[in-house]
Design a protein around this motif. Structure first.
Motif, mmCIF file in Angstrom:
data_model
loop_
_atom_site.group_PDB
_atom_site.id
_atom_site.type_symbol
_atom_site.label_atom_id
_atom_site.label_comp_id
_atom_site.label_asym_id
_atom_site.label_seq_id
_atom_site.Cartn_x
_atom_site.Cartn_y
_atom_site.Cartn_z
ATOM 1 N N ARG A 18 0.848 -1.192 0.000
ATOM 2 C CA ARG A 18 0.000 0.000 0.000
ATOM 3 C C ARG A 18 0.882 1.240 0.000
ATOM 4 O O ARG A 18 1.768 1.394 0.847
ATOM 5 N N LEU A 19 0.628 2.137 -0.916
ATOM 6 C CA LEU A 19 1.377 3.374 -0.966
ATOM 7 C C LEU A 19 0.864 4.313 0.119
ATOM 8 O O LEU A 19 -0.286 4.220 0.540
ATOM 9 N N PRO A 20 1.680 5.242 0.588
ATOM 10 C CA PRO A 20 1.228 6.163 1.629
ATOM 11 C C PRO A 20 0.042 6.979 1.157
ATOM 12 O O PRO A 20 -0.116 7.264 -0.032
ATOM 13 N N SER A 21 -0.819 7.337 2.090
ATOM 14 C CA SER A 21 -2.004 8.116 1.735
ATOM 15 C C SER A 21 -1.677 9.579 1.513
ATOM 16 O O SER A 21 -2.431 10.302 0.869
ATOM 17 N N GLN A 22 -0.540 10.089 2.059
ATOM 18 C CA GLN A 22 -0.181 11.483 1.885
ATOM 19 C C GLN A 22 0.559 11.663 0.565
ATOM 20 O O GLN A 22 1.556 10.980 0.303
ATOM 21 N N PRO A 23 0.117 12.564 -0.310
ATOM 22 C CA PRO A 23 0.727 12.734 -1.628
ATOM 23 C C PRO A 23 2.224 12.994 -1.574
ATOM 24 O O PRO A 23 2.976 12.492 -2.396
ATOM 25 N N ARG A 24 2.685 13.792 -0.549
ATOM 26 C CA ARG A 24 4.111 14.133 -0.533
ATOM 27 C C ARG A 24 4.942 12.882 -0.280
ATOM 28 O O ARG A 24 5.903 12.590 -0.981
ATOM 29 N N GLY A 25 4.551 12.097 0.711
ATOM 30 C CA GLY A 25 5.287 10.878 0.993
ATOM 31 C C GLY A 25 5.183 9.878 -0.148
ATOM 32 O O GLY A 25 6.153 9.178 -0.474
ATOM 33 N N GLU A 26 4.018 9.805 -0.774
ATOM 34 C CA GLU A 26 3.826 8.892 -1.897
ATOM 35 C C GLU A 26 4.718 9.291 -3.062
ATOM 36 O O GLU A 26 5.352 8.442 -3.697
ATOM 37 N N ARG A 27 4.795 10.582 -3.365
ATOM 38 C CA ARG A 27 5.637 11.054 -4.468
ATOM 39 C C ARG A 27 7.101 10.685 -4.227
ATOM 40 O O ARG A 27 7.790 10.223 -5.142
ATOM 41 N N GLU A 28 7.573 10.888 -3.011
ATOM 42 C CA GLU A 28 8.975 10.600 -2.720
ATOM 43 C C GLU A 28 9.285 9.123 -2.901
ATOM 44 O O GLU A 28 10.321 8.750 -3.460
ATOM 45 N N ILE A 29 8.363 8.256 -2.454
ATOM 46 C CA ILE A 29 8.596 6.808 -2.575
ATOM 47 C C ILE A 29 8.600 6.387 -4.041
ATOM 48 O O ILE A 29 9.452 5.624 -4.494
ATOM 49 N N ILE A 30 7.625 6.903 -4.817
ATOM 50 C CA ILE A 30 7.534 6.544 -6.229
ATOM 51 C C ILE A 30 8.751 7.043 -7.001
ATOM 52 O O ILE A 30 9.330 6.317 -7.829
ATOM 53 N N GLU A 31 9.162 8.296 -6.746
ATOM 54 C CA GLU A 31 10.312 8.840 -7.460
ATOM 55 C C GLU A 31 11.585 8.079 -7.107
ATOM 56 O O GLU A 31 12.444 7.843 -7.976
ATOM 57 N N ALA A 32 11.705 7.667 -5.842
ATOM 58 C CA ALA A 32 12.896 6.895 -5.451
ATOM 59 C C ALA A 32 12.917 5.548 -6.174
ATOM 60 O O ALA A 32 13.971 5.086 -6.633
ATOM 61 N N ALA A 33 11.750 4.905 -6.269
ATOM 62 C CA ALA A 33 11.682 3.621 -6.958
ATOM 63 C C ALA A 33 11.964 3.783 -8.441
ATOM 64 O O ALA A 33 12.683 2.961 -9.053
ATOM 65 N N LEU A 34 11.434 4.836 -9.071
ATOM 66 C CA LEU A 34 11.682 5.075 -10.488
ATOM 67 C C LEU A 34 13.150 5.370 -10.755
ATOM 68 O O LEU A 34 13.724 4.937 -11.765
ATOM 69 N N ALA A 35 13.773 6.110 -9.838
ATOM 70 C CA ALA A 35 15.195 6.420 -10.006
ATOM 71 C C ALA A 35 16.031 5.151 -9.931
ATOM 72 O O ALA A 35 16.969 4.959 -10.718
ATOM 73 N N GLU A 36 15.678 4.274 -8.997
ATOM 74 C CA GLU A 36 16.435 3.036 -8.857
ATOM 75 C C GLU A 36 16.223 2.115 -10.049
ATOM 76 O O GLU A 36 17.140 1.365 -10.433
ATOM 77 N N CYS A 37 15.009 2.156 -10.649
ATOM 78 C CA CYS A 37 14.686 1.278 -11.780
ATOM 79 C C CYS A 37 14.842 1.987 -13.120
ATOM 80 O O CYS A 37 14.374 1.484 -14.148
ATOM 81 N N ARG A 38 15.450 3.179 -13.134
ATOM 82 C CA ARG A 38 15.691 3.965 -14.353
ATOM 83 C C ARG A 38 14.405 4.223 -15.144
ATOM 84 O O ARG A 38 14.358 4.078 -16.358
ATOM 85 N N GLY A 39 13.361 4.576 -14.418
ATOM 86 C CA GLY A 39 12.114 4.970 -15.063
ATOM 87 C C GLY A 39 11.219 3.820 -15.487
ATOM 88 O O GLY A 39 10.116 4.028 -15.995
ATOM 89 N N ARG A 40 11.672 2.577 -15.295
ATOM 90 C CA ARG A 40 10.879 1.419 -15.706
ATOM 91 C C ARG A 40 9.811 1.141 -14.653
ATOM 92 O O ARG A 40 10.102 1.118 -13.458
ATOM 93 N N VAL A 41 8.560 0.898 -15.114
ATOM 94 C CA VAL A 41 7.443 0.653 -14.197
ATOM 95 C C VAL A 41 7.150 -0.837 -14.084
ATOM 96 O O VAL A 41 7.086 -1.401 -12.981
ATOM 97 N N ALA A 42 6.965 -1.498 -15.224
ATOM 98 C CA ALA A 42 6.529 -2.894 -15.221
ATOM 99 C C ALA A 42 7.726 -3.836 -15.286
ATOM 100 O O ALA A 42 8.874 -3.426 -15.468
ATOM 101 N N GLY A 43 7.407 -5.128 -15.129
ATOM 102 C CA GLY A 43 8.428 -6.156 -15.213
ATOM 103 C C GLY A 43 9.039 -6.471 -13.856
ATOM 104 O O GLY A 43 8.830 -5.760 -12.868
#
Length: 518
Positions: A461-486
């Motif tokens: 479950r992603l955080p309910s607060q947009p700021r915390g959710e954005r930080e988690i998603i951006e960190a994951a995208l940075a680690e995966c070089r922008g890849r979402v699926a797979g």
């Protein structure tokens, strides 16, 4: 004895009330020595004169009249006495000294002989037979009374049979009317279902499902290649069949191939056929699935499982509409619409080199994503009722209702196996179910082992607060070089479905390309 037999046969076995009444009245007058007779039958809380028979010098006349019983029609006190006591009244001299001499009817019409005979079935009064002779006293002799009692007994039995037969006919008429009504309602419901969904065996009215069905409606009349994606058990083959059925090819073959079920060494032979001697065991030339589907539709399920060499041949078949059989040199041309499906992330497969990029884009002309069951919560009850009815009919069982706890259970379960899992659970429950209430064993929905998360994955479950959710998603995208699926994508790292993550990325205005080269 002949008279007795004749009287018995006169009313026995007659099941039509009007004919029974006519026979009863004619037989009574003929063997009683009466000049006039009335038959009174109960109608609800009241009694009515059903028939009147009179005699003249040359003929006997029976009139079915269904008139109300009044004091003028027959001796009121005599009739009331029979109703109260269920005993006969026999007056050899009605105007003489007896308890009925003061009856208004007797005083006015002065009948000499009167007989009021109850028609009894055990202790139940089915009617009253009234007979009179205005000229002759002692008209109802003991011999005639014996015949009349036999007639009354047989008439009562026949009336009961007539009532039962009439009730049965009325019940059958009502049942027939209800069947007709149910048939019309089913037709109307089927028309409504067809109007709303337009698809057989695809049950549901939720918005995610309707969105997918709308795309089917758009693409079906064309010859475009369709790519169906979705989790396992969501009904991708039903979607493919719906596309075929609503296409101009619906009158031709629909050939389904599960690519994952074929041995890698035999896939090319299965799809494109082989010539005699092409390999060990190829004793005859064999047509492939593409040739079988010529003029129709071929559905390649689990297309992501095709080996690379077969992917090359499939790409040519899509682009050129031609191929060679295995071991052959002759080009075979076919006119086939191709529909493919997979529960794999082909974007990730392209990225890791297990699936050809050019083939992916050739297949992905018109994508249709089938929503998982957890996103179709509004359809679950409808699906449960559909499957219960379907499997109960096959098993010769009947369930009148569904247990409330079962309804709550199926609505709150996430159905990782989707429609297929729901179908299997319902079928299993129908097989073991007893009684009229359908129920599902809760243990069948709670034994699935928890799926391990990828190493370093965040909570599902992603955080309910947009700021915390954005930080988690951006960190994951940075680690995966922008890849979402797979398996190497951000969705797997975060433990959420790729579609959910994509939706949140768009909602938060995050640009995936910003992380591609970090």
């Amino acid at each position: 004895m002949a008279t007795v037999i004749k009287v018995s046969e006169a009313v026995a076995g007659e099941i039509v009330l009007e004919k029974l009444i006519d026979t009863l009245m004619r037989t009574a007058i003929e063997h009683a020595g009466a000049e006039r007779g009335l038959l009174i039958l109960p109608r609800g809380d009241d009694y009515r004169i059903e028939a009147e028979v009179t005699t003249s010098s040359d003929h006997l006349n029976v009139v079915l009249q269904q008139a109300s019983v009044t004091a003028v029609a027959l001796p009121g006190s005599v009739f009331q006495y029979v109703l109260r006591t269920k005993e006969k009244v026999l007056l050899h001299d009605a105007g003489g000294q007896n308890i009925f001499a003061s009856d208004e009817y007797i005083r006015e019409h002065r009948p000499r002989s009167v007989l009021c005979l109850p028609l009894l079935k055990q202790t139940r009064l089915l009617g009253v037979l009234y007979l009179e002779n205005r000229l002759t006293p002692h008209a109802f002799t003991p011999a005639r009374m014996a015949v009349l009692r036999l007639l009354a007994s047989g008439a009562a039995m026949s009336m009961e049979n007539t009532r039962l037969y009439t009730d049965l006919q009325e019940r059958e008429t009502r049942i027939s009317a209800l069947k007709d009504q149910l048939y019309r309602e089913n037709l109307a419901l089927r028309d409504e279902v067809d109007r709303v969904s337009m698809f057989e065996e695809i049950v549901g009215s939720s918005k995610p499902l309707q969105a997918a069905l709308s795309r089917i409606t758009n693409v079906a009349p064309t010859d475009s290649t369709v790519f169906i994606s979705g989790e396992t058990g969501t009904g991708k083959e039903l979607i493919a069949r719906a596309v075929h059925k609503r296409s101009r090819r619906s009158g031709r073959a629909f050939v389904s191939v599960n690519c994952a079920a074929l041995a890698p060494t035999l896939i090319s032979s299965e799809l494109f056929g082989h010539e005699k001697g092409a390999f060990t065991g190829a004793l005859h030339r064999r047509l492939g699935r593409f040739e079988m589907a010529d003029g129709g539709t071929i559905f390649l399920d689990e297309v992501g499982e095709l080996p690379l060499d077969t992917q090359v041949a499939l790409l040519r078949a899509l682009q050129e509409r031609e191929f060679e059989r295995v071991g052959g040199a002759q080009t075979v041309r076919v006119d086939v619409r191709v529909i493919t499906a997979t529960n794999r992330d082909l974007t990730a497969a392209v990225a890791n080199g297990s699936f050809r990029e050019d083939l992916f884009y050739r297949l992905n002309v018109f994508p249709i994503e089938v929503p998982p069951l957890r996103e179709r919560a509004d359809d679950i009850l409808m699906l449960v009722e559909y499957f219960v009815q379907r499997f109960a009919a096959r098993s010769g069982k009947r369930f009148n209702s569904i247990d409330k706890k079962t309804l709550e259970l199926v609505q709150h379960y996430d159905w990782p196996g989707n429609i297929r899992e729901l179908q299997n659970v319902i079928e299993r429950s129908v097989i073991v179910g007893a009684g009229e209430v359908f129920a599902v064993d809760p243990a069948w929905l709670s034994t699935r082992p928890a799926q391990p998360r990828p190493r370093g994955a965040a909570p599902t479950r992603l955080p309910s607060q947009p700021r915390g959710e954005r930080e988690i998603i951006e960190a994951a995208l940075a680690e995966c070089r922008g890849r979402v699926a797979g398996t190497l994508g951000a969705a797997a790292k975060l433990g959420v479905p790729p579609s959910t993550l994509d939706h949140r990325i768009k909602a938060l205005g995050i640009r995936k390309t910003d992380f591609k080269f970090r």
